[in-house]
Design a protein around this motif. Sequence first.
Motif, PDB file in Angstrom:
ATOM      1  N   SER A 203      -3.640   3.304  52.180  1.00  0.00           N
ATOM      2  CA  SER A 203      -2.553   2.392  51.798  1.00  0.00           C
ATOM      3  C   SER A 203      -1.568   2.987  50.801  1.00  0.00           C
ATOM      4  CB  SER A 203      -3.134   1.107  51.195  1.00  0.00           C
ATOM      5  OG  SER A 203      -3.887   1.408  50.028  1.00  0.00           O
ATOM      6  N   HIS A 204      -1.939   4.068  50.121  1.00  0.00           N
ATOM      7  CA  HIS A 204      -1.099   4.572  49.023  1.00  0.00           C
ATOM      8  C   HIS A 204       0.156   5.286  49.498  1.00  0.00           C
ATOM      9  CE1 HIS A 204      -0.089   6.152  45.052  1.00  0.00           C
ATOM     10  NE2 HIS A 204       0.110   7.316  45.634  1.00  0.00           N
ATOM     11  N   CYS A 205       0.003   6.155  50.488  1.00  0.00           N
ATOM     12  CA  CYS A 205       1.099   7.044  50.864  1.00  0.00           C
ATOM     13  C   CYS A 205       2.180   6.323  51.654  1.00  0.00           C
ATOM     14  CB  CYS A 205       0.563   8.226  51.667  1.00  0.00           C
ATOM     15  SG  CYS A 205      -0.523   9.302  50.702  1.00  0.00           S
ATOM     16  N   LYS A 206       3.354   6.286  51.077  1.00  0.00           N
ATOM     17  CA  LYS A 206       4.520   5.683  51.738  1.00  0.00           C
ATOM     18  C   LYS A 206       5.541   6.764  52.104  1.00  0.00           C
ATOM     19  CE  LYS A 206       3.042   1.442  51.088  1.00  0.00           C
ATOM     20  NZ  LYS A 206       1.748   1.722  50.445  1.00  0.00           N
ATOM     21  N   ILE A 207       5.228   8.024  51.821  1.00  0.00           N
ATOM     22  CA  ILE A 207       6.057   9.199  52.094  1.00  0.00           C
ATOM     23  C   ILE A 207       7.236   9.295  51.136  1.00  0.00           C
ATOM     24  CG2 ILE A 207       7.263  10.594  53.794  1.00  0.00           C
ATOM     25  CD1 ILE A 207       4.340  10.125  54.483  1.00  0.00           C
ATOM     26  N   TYR A 208       8.062   8.248  51.078  1.00  0.00           N
ATOM     27  CA  TYR A 208       9.225   8.303  50.200  1.00  0.00           C
ATOM     28  C   TYR A 208       9.141   7.167  49.176  1.00  0.00           C
ATOM     29  CZ  TYR A 208      10.593  11.448  53.863  1.00  0.00           C
ATOM     30  OH  TYR A 208      10.583  12.487  54.764  1.00  0.00           O
ATOM     31  N   GLY A 209       9.634   7.437  47.994  1.00  0.00           N
ATOM     32  CA  GLY A 209       9.512   6.476  46.915  1.00  0.00           C
ATOM     33  C   GLY A 209       8.681   7.070  45.799  1.00  0.00           C
ATOM     34  N   SER A 210       7.960   6.232  45.095  1.00  0.00           N
ATOM     35  CA  SER A 210       7.243   6.661  43.893  1.00  0.00           C
ATOM     36  C   SER A 210       5.785   7.012  44.132  1.00  0.00           C
ATOM     37  CB  SER A 210       7.324   5.556  42.831  1.00  0.00           C
ATOM     38  OG  SER A 210       6.677   4.372  43.310  1.00  0.00           O
ATOM     39  N   CYS A 211       5.325   6.967  45.386  1.00  0.00           N
ATOM     40  CA  CYS A 211       3.889   7.145  45.631  1.00  0.00           C
ATOM     41  C   CYS A 211       3.386   8.516  45.172  1.00  0.00           C
ATOM     42  CB  CYS A 211       3.541   6.910  47.098  1.00  0.00           C
ATOM     43  SG  CYS A 211       4.424   7.943  48.273  1.00  0.00           S
ATOM     44  N   CYS A 212       4.190   9.556  45.329  1.00  0.00           N
ATOM     45  CA  CYS A 212       3.743  10.900  44.962  1.00  0.00           C
ATOM     46  C   CYS A 212       3.662  11.103  43.453  1.00  0.00           C
ATOM     47  CB  CYS A 212       4.661  11.963  45.576  1.00  0.00           C
ATOM     48  SG  CYS A 212       4.272  12.326  47.305  1.00  0.00           S
TER      49      CYS A 212
END
Length: 337
Positions: A203-212
Amino acid sequence: MKGVLIVNLGSPESPTAKDVKPYLDEFLMDKYVIDFPYLLRALLVRGIILRKRPVESAHAYSKIWWEEGSPLVVLSERMRKKVQPLANVPVSLAMRYGSMTIEKGLQELSDKGVADVLLFPLYPQYAMASTLTILAKAEEIRKKKFLHMKFTDFPAFYSRPDYIKNLADSIQKHLAGFEYDHLLFSYHGIPERHIRKADVTKSHCKIYGSCCSTASPAHDFCYRHQCYETTRQAVKLLGLPADKYSLTFQSRLAGDKWLEPYTDVEIDSMPAKGIKRLAVVTPAFVSDCLETLEEIAMRAKEDFQANGGEEFLAIPCLNDGDEWCETVAGWINDWAK
């Protein structure tokens, strides 16, 4: 007895279409590289890609091939030879694809009495198409041929302080005397779906945004996060301002959504933005290879200058540098204690 198997990508036997074709077949038919169902993968690879790609790739390989052989293989072996005298245990080298097989590397260690093996993928950042396929293949071979062996997997070293220092020192050394406008960190690209598949939280990885940049167990296996973290730590050591560097992803295949921004697109647009003197470093690789020597140092340079760029510097990988080999030997010896 303990021992280490260092594993890199691999290479065709020669820069000819005849030898490139079986190499590409083995590589692209790997379910961790093109993660489609077997029949669809075979249709894509053997029905479409391998009709033209071997000739094109052979031409590219011929431009970078050394008298001693494939640069990646030659440099990897030079590295192993430097690491071995510094290490307290036997160190062997294998390739995931091609004739220098993982089975041969394990057999070499077994013949020396090694039963406790450190598997050392030569990739700073974790990805299923690089790290995971090596570990999975090695385990498959162990179950068939080397049941007496025990494996320890060396984790991705993308943020280890000594690796970051080696990387930053190498960048600084090669930038000396080069008045650059911009430093580009170009990493090998992967399909976005690989990021989601590797997300242990689902559920964490959204690729773009603040996830990284948001702490998560997913980061242990998130290639994108690890690329950004390598860059963040390296530029911190180098003292670079935010407008002096950027990060991109190279080597994408057509017809799929890969990590962005794309290296070729960004490089082509830089001269129009006033970037006339560009330096490029490729920290997804520790050994120079087709992607660094031909794709970046040749093709990207030509495209940059064709679009109005003036000076282009491709910074070599760590290769068999003394400090890097000492770092690797130190990691090995810490494990072997």
